[in-house]
Motif scaffolding. Structure first.
Motif, PDB file in Angstrom:
ATOM      1  N   GLU A  29      10.245  -5.631  -0.151  1.00 40.18           N
ATOM      2  CA  GLU A  29       8.977  -5.448   0.552  1.00 40.18           C
ATOM      3  C   GLU A  29       9.166  -5.489   2.060  1.00 40.18           C
ATOM      4  N   GLU A  34       7.152   0.704   1.607  1.00 43.31           N
ATOM      5  CA  GLU A  34       6.585   1.837   0.875  1.00 43.31           C
ATOM      6  C   GLU A  34       6.916   1.786  -0.615  1.00 43.31           C
ATOM      7  N   ARG A  35       7.844   0.900  -1.008  1.00 40.75           N
ATOM      8  CA  ARG A  35       8.247   0.794  -2.401  1.00 40.75           C
ATOM      9  C   ARG A  35       7.541  -0.339  -3.147  1.00 40.75           C
ATOM     10  N   ARG A  36       6.467  -0.857  -2.578  1.00 42.26           N
ATOM     11  CA  ARG A  36       5.755  -1.973  -3.227  1.00 42.26           C
ATOM     12  C   ARG A  36       5.227  -1.620  -4.618  1.00 42.26           C
TER      13      ARG A  36
END
Length: 238
Positions: A29, A34-36
């Motif tokens: 995070e 953006e990969r949450r």
């Protein structure tokens, strides 16, 4: 996101394995906010061996079916199984088997994993399996071989390989062959190769931010005012 094509340093994998998977998710995070909402397991599973340490390895993907017999001849089925074992036992290591069950509403109907396959995959250099299918033979399971599975089931049914080496989706996590996987009793996450080296430092940052909050939360002198102060101190840590 490209999967790993060149092995990362063994020391980096060992460093990543010092952290549990939730901590790696926290670190992700930080370095890739953006990969949450993507890249990790998000569906229920069973882990019969919760005390095993985190595993970090390269994905070996496959798909299975069990509610109908294989269309291959016995000789071709044996050849496919041997080709899969060769795939599972070669390439960057260590490796983690990631297997998707394609039986839809009957997912997990037959167990591909048990005493034999856990032992074979361990001998091939795999650390464990992440599958939405079923597993069995828990008392006879290969020692130290981790499992994140959809369920327990006593029967093989008609379980057979459908294919291997292609993209799979297991417990809500999409995985490509050679992806770097971090997994423990909490679940699994795909680590992009270009972010792997950034995660240990980010994990330590997360720990430092949590320290003042945990310190006051665990203190006999806890108060809401002190919690507010701890939250403010945490927010200033960069």
């Amino acid at each position: 996101m490209k999967p790993v094509t060149e092995p990362l340093p063994a020391a980096l994998l060992a460093d990543l394995a010092r952290y549990d998977t939730p901590t790696i998710c926290n670190a992700m995070e930080v370095v890739a906010p953006e990969r949450r909402l993507t890249g990790f397991t998000s569906k229920p599973f069973v882990c019969p061996f919760p005390d095993l340490p985190p595993m970090v390895g390269y994905a070996r993907t496959a798909t299975i079916r069990s509610t109908s017999a294989s269309s291959l001849s016995p000789a071709d089925a044996r050849a496919q199984r041997l080709a899969y074992y060769e795939y599972a036992g070669t390439g960057p290591g260590p490796r983690i088997s990631v297997i998707q069950d394609l039986d839809g509403a009957n997912i997990g109907f037959g167990a591909f994993w048990g005493e034999v396959n856990s032992s074979v995959h361990k001998a091939l250099g795999c650390l464990g399996v992440v599958t939405d299918g079923s597993i069995r033979d828990i008392p006879q399971w290969a020692p130290g071989f981790q499992a994140l599975a959809g369920m327990l089931n006593p029967s093989h049914a008609y379980v057979h390989l459908d294919g291997f080496g292609d993209d799979v989706c297991v417990h809500g996590m999409t995985v490509r062959s050679n992806d770097l996987i971090h997994a423990d009793q909490h679940g699994a996450i795909v680590i992009p190769a270009n972010l792997a080296a950034k995660l240990p430092e980010a994990a330590e940052l997360c720990a430092r931010r949590e320290e003042p909050i945990l310190g006051i939360a665990r203190s006999p002198d806890f108060s809401l005012e002190k919690l507010k102060e701890a939250l403010a101190r945490s927010a200033e840590i960069h």
